[in-house]
Motif scaffolding. Structure first.
Motif, PDB file in Angstrom:
ATOM      1  N   THR A 171      44.968  41.313  48.587  1.00 12.64           N
ATOM      2  CA  THR A 171      44.553  40.487  47.455  1.00 12.64           C
ATOM      3  C   THR A 171      45.121  39.082  47.559  1.00 12.64           C
ATOM      4  O   THR A 171      44.488  38.106  47.121  1.00 12.64           O
ATOM      5  N   GLN A 180      40.510  41.406  47.191  1.00 11.90           N
ATOM      6  CA  GLN A 180      39.862  41.382  45.884  1.00 11.90           C
ATOM      7  C   GLN A 180      40.813  42.014  44.869  1.00 11.90           C
ATOM      8  O   GLN A 180      41.663  42.837  45.225  1.00 11.90           O
ATOM      9  N   PRO A 227      33.797  41.962  49.047  1.00 16.25           N
ATOM     10  CA  PRO A 227      34.321  40.646  49.427  1.00 16.25           C
ATOM     11  C   PRO A 227      33.573  40.120  50.653  1.00 16.25           C
ATOM     12  O   PRO A 227      32.779  40.845  51.268  1.00 16.25           O
TER      13      PRO A 227
END
Length: 351
Positions: free
Chosen positions: A158, A167, A196
């Motif tokens: 992330t 994400q 993503p």
């Protein structure tokens, strides 16, 4: 800090096509080359004459020739000849078990008597025409166990890989960890999320829409000494997720072979195997380039982390729930290392 009675990936076959290759593995300086039968040999990178590096020499008719005084070495570590010298009394140097298998050259840096090719765990994707593979190698200035931690906990995606595979749902979805013998597995399943950028490109590569919600999975498998294979992919939402039919998903295995060089450096053999659209070489190259960028981001973080740990060796690190996969993997590594240490001999009582 690293077990030696184990198989490590030493290099790729193309690295030892014509010239000898010198590489340090588990603090062992080793030279790799092809003998007269074409089979890869691995020897101590030390000429018995004056201690020169044999890897700086040449291979001539399947024999390793020292580049200092022309000493010729056989694959078993015995000196074959030397200009103007009798070599029968020359000391034998160490030979390491080496195997070319699954598209890699593997070496056993420990007790040669314990080396067993069957201990290299089976890699189905490397032998089947139903899979395509592309990868590379990085030299990274960090303890290989930091990379084990990194790969067994993908929460960092992330933050480290914001433009490719990261994400927010990775943070929001709990990870499960289990250990089966010496096999550690961490898994995370994210349902009804938008893919993503990296996975959008893969969906397009399998002729699937990239603008619909998907079910995404990450299943990390640690096998000692330091091999991590990660099942990754996305399926169109509601089609069965991990178990979806091949026509509704993209499924890959991220390949991570971590080979210690020293206590603070490693060789990282990385790649991705996929079982969709396998004949598309352009797609293989595209995925490889994307992966290279992702792993370069990891490398920058880990090398900075290693420098910080060396700067503050007294600092204690926190162990959180997300660290469970790395913690369990390190326990297995520690146990294997401990098993290789000399056992104390019982003291005899005085008469």
């Amino acid at each position: 800090m690293f077990p030696k009675n184990a198989w490590y990936v030493a290099c790729t076959p193309d690295e030892v096509d014509e010239k000898p290759l010198g590489r340090t593995i588990c603090n062992e300086k080793i030279v790799f080359y092809r003998g007269d039968t074409g089979k890869v040999a691995a020897l101590e990178d030390f000429c018995p004459h004056r201690g020169a590096q044999l890897s700086l020499g040449a291979v001539c008719e399947g024999k390793l020739v020292c580049g200092y005084h022309g000493l010729v070495m056989g694959c078993d570590g015995k000196t074959v000849s030397m200009p103007g010298q009798r070599v029968q009394g020359f000391p034998k140097i160490r030979a390491y078990p080496a195997v070319e298998k699954y598209g890699f050259v593997w070496v056993w840096p420990g007790d040669a008597a314990l080396a067993d090719e069957a201990k290299i765990h089976h890699l189905e994707w490397a032998e089947s025409p139903d899979w395509a593979y592309g990868g590379g190698m990085y030299h990274i200035a960090c303890d290989y166990r930091l990379m084990v931690d990194n790969l067994m906990d993908l929460t960092h995606e992330t933050y480290v890989h914001t433009t490719s595979i990261g994400q927010k749902e990775i943070d929001e979805t709990p990870v499960a960890t289990k250990t089966e013998g010496e096999h550690v597995i961490t898994s995370r399943f994210m349902n009804n999320v938008m893919p993503p950028p990296f996975w959008k490109a893969n969906l397009r590569g399998n002729h699937l829409p990239d603008d619909q919600p998907v079910d995404r999975w990450q299943v990390c498998h640690f096998h000692p000494p330091s091999h991590i294979l990660i099942e990754v992919g996305v399926a169109l939402e509601g089609k069965g997720g991990y178990h979806a039919d091949a026509k509704d998903k993209v499924y890959s295995i991220v390949v991570d072979f971590l080979t210690p060089e020293t206590e603070t450096s490693m060789w990282y053999f990385w790649g991705m195997a996929r079982n969709f659209n396998v004949r598309d070489k352009a797609l293989t190259a595209q995925i490889r380039e994307g992966q290279a960028r992702v792993f370069a981001e990891d490398m920058a973080v880990l090398e900075a982390q290693q420098r910080n740990l060396l700067r503050y060796p007294e600092r204690k690190l926190l162990m959180l729930n997300i660290d469970a996969g790395g913690v369990q993997s390190r326990r297995i590594i520690d146990r294997l290392v401990a098993q290789e240490q000399p056992q104390p001999q019982p003291q005899k009582l005085a008469a």
